[in-house]
Design a protein around this motif. Structure first.
Motif, PDB file in Angstrom:
ATOM      1  N   GLU A  25       0.832  -1.202   0.000  1.00 17.29           N
ATOM      2  CA  GLU A  25       0.000   0.000   0.000  1.00 17.29           C
ATOM      3  C   GLU A  25       0.870   1.258   0.000  1.00 17.29           C
ATOM      4  OE1 GLU A  25      -3.131   1.918   3.138  1.00 17.29           O
ATOM      5  OE2 GLU A  25      -3.070  -0.258   3.023  1.00 17.29           O
ATOM      6  N   ILE A  26       1.894   1.261   0.812  1.00 21.54           N
ATOM      7  CA  ILE A  26       2.784   2.421   0.900  1.00 21.54           C
ATOM      8  C   ILE A  26       3.545   2.629  -0.405  1.00 21.54           C
ATOM      9  CG2 ILE A  26       4.849   3.323   2.063  1.00 21.54           C
ATOM     10  CD1 ILE A  26       3.678   2.033   4.662  1.00 21.54           C
ATOM     11  N   LYS A  27       3.992   1.542  -1.039  1.00 21.93           N
ATOM     12  CA  LYS A  27       4.678   1.651  -2.345  1.00 21.93           C
ATOM     13  C   LYS A  27       3.781   2.347  -3.363  1.00 21.93           C
ATOM     14  CE  LYS A  27       7.468  -2.576  -2.365  1.00 21.93           C
ATOM     15  NZ  LYS A  27       7.651  -3.854  -3.060  1.00 21.93           N
ATOM     16  N   LEU A  28       2.525   1.909  -3.424  1.00 22.59           N
ATOM     17  CA  LEU A  28       1.592   2.484  -4.391  1.00 22.59           C
ATOM     18  C   LEU A  28       1.289   3.942  -4.065  1.00 22.59           C
ATOM     19  CD1 LEU A  28      -0.179   2.106  -6.864  1.00 22.59           C
ATOM     20  CD2 LEU A  28      -1.992   1.271  -5.363  1.00 22.59           C
ATOM     21  N   ARG A  29       1.074   4.241  -2.799  1.00 24.23           N
ATOM     22  CA  ARG A  29       0.788   5.622  -2.394  1.00 24.23           C
ATOM     23  C   ARG A  29       1.935   6.551  -2.767  1.00 24.23           C
ATOM     24  NH1 ARG A  29      -1.308   4.173   3.526  1.00 24.23           N
ATOM     25  NH2 ARG A  29       0.550   5.358   4.067  1.00 24.23           N
ATOM     26  N   LYS A  30       3.169   6.124  -2.518  1.00 23.77           N
ATOM     27  CA  LYS A  30       4.325   6.952  -2.855  1.00 23.77           C
ATOM     28  C   LYS A  30       4.407   7.206  -4.357  1.00 23.77           C
ATOM     29  CE  LYS A  30       7.365   5.962   1.037  1.00 23.77           C
ATOM     30  NZ  LYS A  30       8.651   5.408   1.474  1.00 23.77           N
ATOM     31  N   LEU A  35       3.452  11.346  -8.731  1.00 22.46           N
ATOM     32  CA  LEU A  35       2.855  11.803  -9.990  1.00 22.46           C
ATOM     33  C   LEU A  35       1.855  12.944  -9.784  1.00 22.46           C
ATOM     34  CD1 LEU A  35       2.261   8.414 -11.834  1.00 22.46           C
ATOM     35  CD2 LEU A  35       4.012  10.145 -12.310  1.00 22.46           C
ATOM     36  N   GLY A  36       1.683  13.366  -8.544  1.00 18.33           N
ATOM     37  CA  GLY A  36       0.809  14.504  -8.279  1.00 18.33           C
ATOM     38  C   GLY A  36      -0.599  14.141  -7.835  1.00 18.33           C
ATOM     39  N   TYR A  37      -0.881  12.876  -7.675  1.00 17.30           N
ATOM     40  CA  TYR A  37      -2.208  12.470  -7.209  1.00 17.30           C
ATOM     41  C   TYR A  37      -2.317  12.732  -5.714  1.00 17.30           C
ATOM     42  CZ  TYR A  37      -3.101  10.176 -11.629  1.00 17.30           C
ATOM     43  OH  TYR A  37      -3.309   9.921 -12.953  1.00 17.30           O
ATOM     44  N   ARG A  38      -3.449  13.303  -5.311  1.00 19.69           N
ATOM     45  CA  ARG A  38      -3.715  13.536  -3.897  1.00 19.69           C
ATOM     46  C   ARG A  38      -4.902  12.671  -3.506  1.00 19.69           C
ATOM     47  NH1 ARG A  38       0.644  14.585  -4.754  1.00 19.69           N
ATOM     48  NH2 ARG A  38       1.672  16.581  -4.534  1.00 19.69           N
ATOM     49  N   TYR A  39      -4.833  12.121  -2.333  1.00 15.28           N
ATOM     50  CA  TYR A  39      -5.804  11.110  -1.942  1.00 15.28           C
ATOM     51  C   TYR A  39      -6.089  11.171  -0.458  1.00 15.28           C
ATOM     52  CZ  TYR A  39      -1.209   9.093  -1.212  1.00 15.28           C
ATOM     53  OH  TYR A  39       0.101   8.911  -0.853  1.00 15.28           O
ATOM     54  N   ARG A  40      -7.111  10.453  -0.077  1.00 18.94           N
ATOM     55  CA  ARG A  40      -7.460  10.238   1.328  1.00 18.94           C
ATOM     56  C   ARG A  40      -7.211   8.758   1.619  1.00 18.94           C
ATOM     57  NH1 ARG A  40      -7.937  15.060   2.706  1.00 18.94           N
ATOM     58  NH2 ARG A  40      -9.553  16.387   1.904  1.00 18.94           N
ATOM     59  N   LEU A  41      -7.032   8.438   2.897  1.00 20.75           N
ATOM     60  CA  LEU A  41      -6.776   7.060   3.292  1.00 20.75           C
ATOM     61  C   LEU A  41      -7.917   6.525   4.145  1.00 20.75           C
ATOM     62  CD1 LEU A  41      -3.023   7.374   4.314  1.00 20.75           C
ATOM     63  CD2 LEU A  41      -3.962   6.634   2.124  1.00 20.75           C
ATOM     64  N   HIS A  42      -8.321   5.302   3.867  1.00 21.04           N
ATOM     65  CA  HIS A  42      -9.232   4.532   4.713  1.00 21.04           C
ATOM     66  C   HIS A  42     -10.475   5.322   5.139  1.00 21.04           C
ATOM     67  CE1 HIS A  42      -5.792   1.914   4.713  1.00 21.04           C
ATOM     68  NE2 HIS A  42      -5.065   2.855   5.260  1.00 21.04           N
ATOM     69  N   ASP A  43     -11.175   5.867   4.175  1.00 26.48           N
ATOM     70  CA  ASP A  43     -12.366   6.669   4.446  1.00 26.48           C
ATOM     71  C   ASP A  43     -13.479   5.783   5.001  1.00 26.48           C
ATOM     72  OD1 ASP A  43     -14.607   8.332   4.431  1.00 26.48           O
ATOM     73  OD2 ASP A  43     -13.955   9.378   2.626  1.00 26.48           O
ATOM     74  N   LYS A  56     -11.200  13.500  -6.309  1.00 28.06           N
ATOM     75  CA  LYS A  56     -11.250  14.268  -7.560  1.00 28.06           C
ATOM     76  C   LYS A  56     -11.707  13.392  -8.730  1.00 28.06           C
ATOM     77  CE  LYS A  56      -8.214  16.895 -10.632  1.00 28.06           C
ATOM     78  NZ  LYS A  56      -6.858  17.435 -10.797  1.00 28.06           N
ATOM     79  N   TYR A  57     -11.326  12.117  -8.706  1.00 31.05           N
ATOM     80  CA  TYR A  57     -11.649  11.194  -9.791  1.00 31.05           C
ATOM     81  C   TYR A  57     -12.826  10.283  -9.434  1.00 31.05           C
ATOM     82  CZ  TYR A  57      -7.130  12.783 -11.372  1.00 31.05           C
ATOM     83  OH  TYR A  57      -6.084  13.570 -11.764  1.00 31.05           O
ATOM     84  N   ARG A  58     -13.344  10.455  -8.232  1.00 34.71           N
ATOM     85  CA  ARG A  58     -14.428   9.607  -7.702  1.00 34.71           C
ATOM     86  C   ARG A  58     -14.039   8.128  -7.875  1.00 34.71           C
ATOM     87  NH1 ARG A  58     -18.634  10.645  -4.729  1.00 34.71           N
ATOM     88  NH2 ARG A  58     -20.549   9.514  -5.045  1.00 34.71           N
ATOM     89  N   ALA A  59     -12.816   7.838  -7.423  1.00 37.48           N
ATOM     90  CA  ALA A  59     -12.265   6.484  -7.572  1.00 37.48           C
ATOM     91  C   ALA A  59     -11.670   6.032  -6.244  1.00 37.48           C
ATOM     92  CB  ALA A  59     -11.190   6.462  -8.653  1.00 37.48           C
ATOM     93  N   ILE A  60     -11.745   4.729  -6.022  1.00 35.23           N
ATOM     94  CA  ILE A  60     -11.108   4.138  -4.853  1.00 35.23           C
ATOM     95  C   ILE A  60     -10.177   3.026  -5.321  1.00 35.23           C
ATOM     96  CG2 ILE A  60     -12.993   4.707  -3.299  1.00 35.23           C
ATOM     97  CD1 ILE A  60     -13.912   1.820  -3.417  1.00 35.23           C
ATOM     98  N   ILE A  61      -9.106   2.854  -4.578  1.00 36.45           N
ATOM     99  CA  ILE A  61      -8.145   1.800  -4.884  1.00 36.45           C
ATOM    100  C   ILE A  61      -8.047   0.895  -3.668  1.00 36.45           C
ATOM    101  CG2 ILE A  61      -5.766   1.255  -5.499  1.00 36.45           C
ATOM    102  CD1 ILE A  61      -5.572   4.097  -6.717  1.00 36.45           C
TER     103      ILE A  61
END
Length: 137
Positions: A25-30, A35-43, A56-61
């Motif tokens: 998870e940390i590898k992917l977040r970094k 690349l400039g993506y901003r996200y929230r964690l564990h909503d 912003k993209y209405r997407a979850i990973i």
């Protein structure tokens, strides 16, 4: 096949397994952040408390461990010992993943599942990030 650890040692090993902030998870977040993506964690407001939320993209990973979530790679197998315990446990996890993904989609979110094995090397991380960015565009 018997366990190679004592009951106390097995308990210690299992206690160290976490569900948040895992190495994949940390590898992917970094990589996403770079690349400039901003996200929230564990909503907690979203089904299954997704690992990464891109509002912003209405997407979850969802970063899924191959063993715990039953991937079809070499690490996603059911153990040979204690199958009466592991089979229903891992099946329930797969079912819960599917239900949470469907609920998120019904709420208008796009869902991306990323497997732990897809983040096993830097080249695979980059390929996964490329797949995600293409999906988001």
């Amino acid at each position: 096949m018997t366990d190679i650890f004592t009951v106390e040692k097995r308990s210690s090993v299992m206690r160290k397994i976490t569900s948040n902030d895992t190495a994949p998870e940390i590898k992917l977040r970094k990589a996403l952040h770079k690349l400039g993506y901003r996200y929230r964690l564990h909503d907690k407001r979203l089904p299954g408390k997704p690992d990464i939320v891109l509002p912003k993209y209405r997407a979850i990973i969802q970063v899924r461990g191959c063993f715990w979530h039953g991937h079809d790679c070499i690490d996603g197998h059911i153990p040979k010992s204690n199958q009466d315990y592991w089979t229903p446990k891992l099946e329930a996890t797969r079912k819960r993943d599917l239900q949470n993904d469907q609920k998120a989609i019904q709420l208008g979110w796009r869902v991306v599942a990323v497997w732990e094995c897809e983040l096993s090397s830097e080249a695979r991380v980059q390929a996964t990030v490329k797949r995600i960015t293409e999906y988001l565009q």
